[in-house]
Design a protein around this motif. Structure first.
Motif, PDB file in Angstrom:
ATOM      1  N   SER A   1     -82.716  -7.115  91.494  1.00 21.85           N
ATOM      2  CA  SER A   1     -83.432  -8.594  90.838  1.00 21.85           C
ATOM      3  C   SER A   1     -82.919  -8.952  90.011  1.00 21.85           C
ATOM      4  CB  SER A   1     -84.482  -7.256  89.486  1.00 21.85           C
ATOM      5  OG  SER A   1     -83.801  -6.286  88.862  1.00 21.85           O
ATOM      6  N   PRO A   2     -82.710 -10.295  90.019  1.00 24.86           N
ATOM      7  CA  PRO A   2     -81.893 -11.638  89.525  1.00 24.86           C
ATOM      8  C   PRO A   2     -81.539 -10.951  87.876  1.00 24.86           C
ATOM      9  CG  PRO A   2     -84.217 -12.662  90.146  1.00 24.86           C
ATOM     10  CD  PRO A   2     -84.368 -11.448  90.117  1.00 24.86           C
ATOM     11  N   TYR A   3     -80.399 -11.544  87.918  1.00 20.45           N
ATOM     12  CA  TYR A   3     -79.520 -11.483  85.914  1.00 20.45           C
ATOM     13  C   TYR A   3     -80.556 -12.280  85.147  1.00 20.45           C
ATOM     14  CZ  TYR A   3     -76.300 -11.775  82.410  1.00 20.45           C
ATOM     15  OH  TYR A   3     -76.128 -12.083  81.327  1.00 20.45           O
ATOM     16  N   SER A   4     -80.922 -10.985  84.350  1.00 16.78           N
ATOM     17  CA  SER A   4     -81.326 -12.140  83.027  1.00 16.78           C
ATOM     18  C   SER A   4     -80.712 -12.576  82.004  1.00 16.78           C
ATOM     19  CB  SER A   4     -82.782 -10.915  83.027  1.00 16.78           C
ATOM     20  OG  SER A   4     -83.524 -11.758  82.018  1.00 16.78           O
ATOM     21  N   SER A   5     -80.878 -13.571  81.733  1.00 19.85           N
ATOM     22  CA  SER A   5     -79.665 -14.158  80.942  1.00 19.85           C
ATOM     23  C   SER A   5     -80.487 -15.151  80.117  1.00 19.85           C
ATOM     24  CB  SER A   5     -78.832 -15.815  81.665  1.00 19.85           C
ATOM     25  OG  SER A   5     -80.382 -16.594  81.811  1.00 19.85           O
TER      26      SER A   5
ATOM     27  N   ASP B   1     -82.575 -17.582  80.604  1.00 19.02           N
ATOM     28  CA  ASP B   1     -83.545 -17.724  81.438  1.00 19.02           C
ATOM     29  C   ASP B   1     -84.771 -17.014  80.281  1.00 19.02           C
ATOM     30  OD1 ASP B   1     -83.324 -17.097  84.418  1.00 19.02           O
ATOM     31  OD2 ASP B   1     -81.934 -15.990  83.818  1.00 19.02           O
TER      32      ASP B   1
ATOM     33  N   LYS C   1     -82.371 -14.155  94.164  1.00 20.73           N
ATOM     34  CA  LYS C   1     -81.865 -13.502  93.303  1.00 20.73           C
ATOM     35  C   LYS C   1     -80.649 -12.823  93.194  1.00 20.73           C
ATOM     36  CE  LYS C   1     -85.614  -9.907  95.276  1.00 20.73           C
ATOM     37  NZ  LYS C   1     -85.811  -8.846  95.712  1.00 20.73           N
TER      38      LYS C   1
ATOM     39  N   PRO D   1     -76.038 -16.791  87.451  1.00 16.18           N
ATOM     40  CA  PRO D   1     -76.787 -17.909  86.941  1.00 16.18           C
ATOM     41  C   PRO D   1     -77.225 -19.009  86.586  1.00 16.18           C
ATOM     42  CG  PRO D   1     -75.828 -15.327  86.213  1.00 16.18           C
ATOM     43  CD  PRO D   1     -75.313 -15.681  87.651  1.00 16.18           C
TER      44      PRO D   1
END
Ligand SMILES: Cc1ncc(COP(=O)(O)O)c(C=O)c1O
Length: 348
Positions: free
Chosen positions: A17-21, A24, A232, A236
């Motif tokens: 899952s994409p890095y959640s910054s 975000d 993904k 970021p």
């Protein structure tokens, strides 16, 4: 052809899952909020905050201008980053392969080397068109990407629409059409065919017609499903704040871009005419880009002679099918006059 995105996505990428910054989770909507979520320095200087990782403002402008949806766009640090992301999303190192069509843009090969992915080269025909029969013979079950550069660098020509369409229909991997030079071309962009071909990826850039090579902004256009896979793995904050701002104002100023493109096209015609009168120029290839490939008697000799006169062109003599060719980028009127004068002095 049965294109199945899941089948061609790398196993490890499927599970990511994409890095959640912090940015975000919450992006400013202009209202006064107190941002204590990203460990930034709070003192305003225009760039003290992290940029929007999804570049929503810039994507909205691009989507409207190109007649596509924001979900069909991924932006990168130049199209070179976008191309690298394609390898990392879809090509299993030491197992998968890609197909490139030399003579073409050199980064596809470089990226295949960096990513440990076999590069299968199928030469263009003598008319600088894709050799469909050979390409189809070269494709196997591990072929993930086919790179089509149109207009092609360094030859300058666009590939036949019919030929590209045939490849899109008969290859069940991803067809990447690199449209870095599309704004100089009389051909229509493939963005209008997005809905028709689920395996189509288009890359564009602000480095050429838009005159923004220094800010590094590359554009990837594809189905929402393909874009979601690449999202993904993208870093970021891969497109910085200054780039997002500069790019937005330049894309909005489309009339200025078109005006410059028209000037470049007029200058290209002038340069073409001048090249025809040079005694050692043996062939000038048809071009749809902001450069001209010309065959000369001895490319290395002429390259060095031009260099001695203070004019730098690109010697493409080592490229397949390009023996004794020089590539001339179209400059300003003054710059083109310099190269024309230098060529005339050498011409007798
Ligand atoms: C065909 C082609 N694609 C991509 C690029 C690189 O574009 P960017 O500056 O967006 O990385 C170039 C640059 O010369 C190019 O010729």
């Amino acid at each position: 052809m049965s294109f199945n995105l899941d089948k061609i996505t790398r196993e490890n990428v499927k599970g990511l899952s994409p890095y959640s910054s912090a940015r975000d989770e919450y992006v400013s909507d202009g209202s006064t909020m107190v941002f204590l979520d990203a460990n930034e320095n709070p003192f305003e200087n225009g760039v003290n905050r992290y940029p929007d990782p999804q570049q929503r403002g810039l994507k909205a402008i691009l989507a409207e201008q190109k007649g596509i949806k924001e979900e069909n766009i991924l932006l990168g640090n130049g199209s070179d980053e976008v191309l690298d992301l394609l390898f990392r999303a879809f090509c299993e190192p030491k197992q998968d392969n890609i197909i490139t069509l030399p003579p073409t843009y050199g980064m596809y090969k470089v990226l295949s080397g960096i990513n440990l992915v076999e590069n299968r080269e199928v030469l263009l025909t003598h008319e600088f068109q894709p050799n469909v029969e050979e390409i189809l013979k070269t494709i196997d079950s591990n072929t993930k990407l086919l790179f089509i550069c149109s207009p092609n660098n360094p030859t300058g020509n666009s590939f036949s629409t019919k030929v590209i369409e045939e490849l899109l229909k008969s290859f069940d991997g991803l067809v990447v059409i690199d449209e870095a030079y599309i704004d100089f071309s009389s051909e229509e962009s493939w963005t209008s065919k997005l809905a028709e071909f689920p395996n189509l990826i288009i890359t564009q850039t602000l480095s050429k017609a838009y005159g923004m090579a220094g800010i590094r902004l590359g554009i990837c256009i594809a189905s929402a499903e393909i874009i979601a896979v690449i999202n993904k793995i993208k870093p970021p904050y891969n497109v910085n704040q200054l780039t997002q701002e500069k790019a937005s104002s330049r894309v909005l100023d489309i009339d200025a871009v078109k005006n410059e493109v028209n000037q470049i096209l007029a200058e290209r015609a002038k340069l073409e005419e001048a090249l025809k009168t040079v005694s050692f120029v043996e062939n000038i290839y048809p071009t749809d880009a902001n450069f001209i490939l010309a065959k000369v008697d001895d490319a290395t000799l002429r390259y060095n002679q031009l260099l001695a006169k203070g004019v730098v062109v690109r010697n493409r003599t080592t490229q397949p099918l390009c023996a004794n060719t020089l590539r001339f980028t179209v400059g300003t009127s003054k710059e083109n006059n310099s190269v024309i004068t230098a060529l005339k002095e050498l011409s007798n």
